[in-house]
Design a protein around this motif. Sequence first.
Motif, PDB file in Angstrom:
ATOM      1  N   UNK A 162       0.937  -1.392  -0.180  1.00  0.00           N
ATOM      2  CA  UNK A 162      -0.018   0.023  -0.013  1.00  0.00           C
ATOM      3  C   UNK A 162       0.918   1.312   0.207  1.00  0.00           C
ATOM      4  N   UNK A 163       0.225   2.391  -0.569  1.00  0.00           N
ATOM      5  CA  UNK A 163       1.043   3.547  -0.568  1.00  0.00           C
ATOM      6  C   UNK A 163      -0.107   4.550  -0.301  1.00  0.00           C
ATOM      7  N   UNK A 164       0.073   5.913   0.185  1.00  0.00           N
ATOM      8  CA  UNK A 164      -0.478   6.972   0.408  1.00  0.00           C
ATOM      9  C   UNK A 164      -1.484   6.685   1.871  1.00  0.00           C
ATOM     10  N   UNK A 165      -2.738   6.862   1.479  1.00  0.00           N
ATOM     11  CA  UNK A 165      -3.667   6.812   2.764  1.00  0.00           C
ATOM     12  C   UNK A 165      -3.918   5.232   2.804  1.00  0.00           C
ATOM     13  N   UNK A 166      -4.004   4.423   1.945  1.00  0.00           N
ATOM     14  CA  UNK A 166      -4.180   2.898   1.970  1.00  0.00           C
ATOM     15  C   UNK A 166      -3.280   2.413   3.085  1.00  0.00           C
ATOM     16  N   UNK A 167      -2.103   2.991   3.541  1.00  0.00           N
ATOM     17  CA  UNK A 167      -1.447   2.447   4.635  1.00  0.00           C
ATOM     18  C   UNK A 167      -2.196   2.632   6.073  1.00  0.00           C
ATOM     19  N   UNK A 168      -3.037   3.416   6.136  1.00  0.00           N
ATOM     20  CA  UNK A 168      -3.764   3.567   7.291  1.00  0.00           C
ATOM     21  C   UNK A 168      -4.898   2.516   7.355  1.00  0.00           C
ATOM     22  N   UNK A 169      -5.394   1.597   6.402  1.00  0.00           N
ATOM     23  CA  UNK A 169      -6.401   0.944   6.350  1.00  0.00           C
ATOM     24  C   UNK A 169      -6.064  -0.676   5.847  1.00  0.00           C
ATOM     25  N   UNK A 170      -4.831  -0.668   5.740  1.00  0.00           N
ATOM     26  CA  UNK A 170      -4.498  -2.120   5.326  1.00  0.00           C
ATOM     27  C   UNK A 170      -3.676  -2.737   6.457  1.00  0.00           C
ATOM     28  N   UNK A 171      -3.955  -4.147   6.407  1.00  0.00           N
ATOM     29  CA  UNK A 171      -3.200  -4.941   7.628  1.00  0.00           C
ATOM     30  C   UNK A 171      -1.893  -5.651   6.949  1.00  0.00           C
ATOM     31  N   UNK A 182      13.619   4.124  12.301  1.00  0.00           N
ATOM     32  CA  UNK A 182      13.524   3.144  11.326  1.00  0.00           C
ATOM     33  C   UNK A 182      12.072   3.107  10.947  1.00  0.00           C
ATOM     34  N   UNK A 183      11.150   3.155  11.821  1.00  0.00           N
ATOM     35  CA  UNK A 183       9.711   2.948  11.729  1.00  0.00           C
ATOM     36  C   UNK A 183       9.301   4.343  10.984  1.00  0.00           C
ATOM     37  N   UNK A 184       9.789   5.315  11.479  1.00  0.00           N
ATOM     38  CA  UNK A 184       9.336   6.856  10.817  1.00  0.00           C
ATOM     39  C   UNK A 184       9.676   6.722   9.582  1.00  0.00           C
ATOM     40  N   UNK A 185      10.937   6.345   9.178  1.00  0.00           N
ATOM     41  CA  UNK A 185      11.412   6.332   7.753  1.00  0.00           C
ATOM     42  C   UNK A 185      10.460   5.442   6.735  1.00  0.00           C
ATOM     43  N   UNK A 186      10.193   4.282   7.478  1.00  0.00           N
ATOM     44  CA  UNK A 186       9.643   3.187   6.789  1.00  0.00           C
ATOM     45  C   UNK A 186       8.366   3.699   6.480  1.00  0.00           C
ATOM     46  N   UNK A 187       7.611   4.476   7.390  1.00  0.00           N
ATOM     47  CA  UNK A 187       6.325   4.969   7.308  1.00  0.00           C
ATOM     48  C   UNK A 187       6.208   6.057   6.192  1.00  0.00           C
ATOM     49  N   UNK A 234       4.173   5.863   2.855  1.00  0.00           N
ATOM     50  CA  UNK A 234       3.247   6.967   2.603  1.00  0.00           C
ATOM     51  C   UNK A 234       3.438   7.721   1.257  1.00  0.00           C
ATOM     52  N   UNK A 235       4.737   7.827   0.970  1.00  0.00           N
ATOM     53  CA  UNK A 235       5.119   8.583  -0.349  1.00  0.00           C
ATOM     54  C   UNK A 235       4.855   7.716  -1.613  1.00  0.00           C
ATOM     55  N   UNK A 236       4.777   6.308  -1.268  1.00  0.00           N
ATOM     56  CA  UNK A 236       4.926   5.606  -2.388  1.00  0.00           C
ATOM     57  C   UNK A 236       5.825   5.067  -3.025  1.00  0.00           C
ATOM     58  N   UNK A 237       7.188   5.057  -2.301  1.00  0.00           N
ATOM     59  CA  UNK A 237       8.431   4.645  -2.532  1.00  0.00           C
ATOM     60  C   UNK A 237       8.636   3.291  -2.453  1.00  0.00           C
ATOM     61  N   UNK A 238       7.669   2.380  -2.183  1.00  0.00           N
ATOM     62  CA  UNK A 238       7.737   1.232  -1.777  1.00  0.00           C
ATOM     63  C   UNK A 238       7.244   0.210  -2.844  1.00  0.00           C
ATOM     64  N   UNK A 266       8.310  -1.313  -5.766  1.00  0.00           N
ATOM     65  CA  UNK A 266       9.305  -2.163  -6.420  1.00  0.00           C
ATOM     66  C   UNK A 266       9.071  -3.558  -5.833  1.00  0.00           C
ATOM     67  N   UNK A 267       9.736  -4.521  -6.571  1.00  0.00           N
ATOM     68  CA  UNK A 267       9.367  -5.969  -6.137  1.00  0.00           C
ATOM     69  C   UNK A 267      10.277  -6.311  -4.737  1.00  0.00           C
ATOM     70  N   UNK A 268      11.388  -5.662  -4.557  1.00  0.00           N
ATOM     71  CA  UNK A 268      12.169  -5.843  -3.369  1.00  0.00           C
ATOM     72  C   UNK A 268      11.837  -5.490  -2.128  1.00  0.00           C
ATOM     73  N   UNK A 269      10.776  -4.521  -1.892  1.00  0.00           N
ATOM     74  CA  UNK A 269      10.195  -3.985  -0.960  1.00  0.00           C
ATOM     75  C   UNK A 269       9.531  -4.753  -0.059  1.00  0.00           C
ATOM     76  N   UNK A 270       8.637  -5.898  -0.472  1.00  0.00           N
ATOM     77  CA  UNK A 270       7.961  -6.889   0.405  1.00  0.00           C
ATOM     78  C   UNK A 270       9.073  -7.580   1.523  1.00  0.00           C
ATOM     79  N   UNK A 271      10.148  -8.073   0.869  1.00  0.00           N
ATOM     80  CA  UNK A 271      11.108  -8.909   1.377  1.00  0.00           C
ATOM     81  C   UNK A 271      11.813  -7.638   2.511  1.00  0.00           C
TER      82      UNK A 271
END
Length: 157
Positions: free
Chosen positions: A11-20, A63-68, A72-76, A78-83
Amino acid sequence: MASTTSGDILPSGGRVFMTFPDIFFIPEFVFGGLVWILVASTRVDAPNPLGWVMFVSVFCFVGTTLWFFIFICGGNQSSVWPSLDVGFHFLAAVFYLSAGVDLAYITFIYGEALKVLSSDAALKIYRLDIAAVVMCYVAILLYFIHAIFSAIRWKRS
């Protein structure tokens, strides 16, 4: 609450607040910040390993702040981000587990010393340490749940 475990992208943007499990970002901020604040408000003796607890709480908070913000900005996207998501949250859970054990041990030792030296200031520090232990174990649980469900999402993608 929508789930992203169906194989779609992170998820990116506002979907981060609504996804598990990404909804755990906010409680991770809160409880990790509380560990940081509670440990920082107590007196640290020279041979005391609370420096590790401070490092872990500050590292995971930043780290959690940067990750968040990356999420939010949608920089996640690419295919490497889930791992990387699984790796970060698992590392944070292991770090917090080691810090929680240290913090609980120091609190126990401080409580034993408090039986001999009883003062209001020492009792206040002991109570702050107990609160820090509780918050630390809640943070462990949150990071561990986030790591498990991120791993499930990573496996399905």
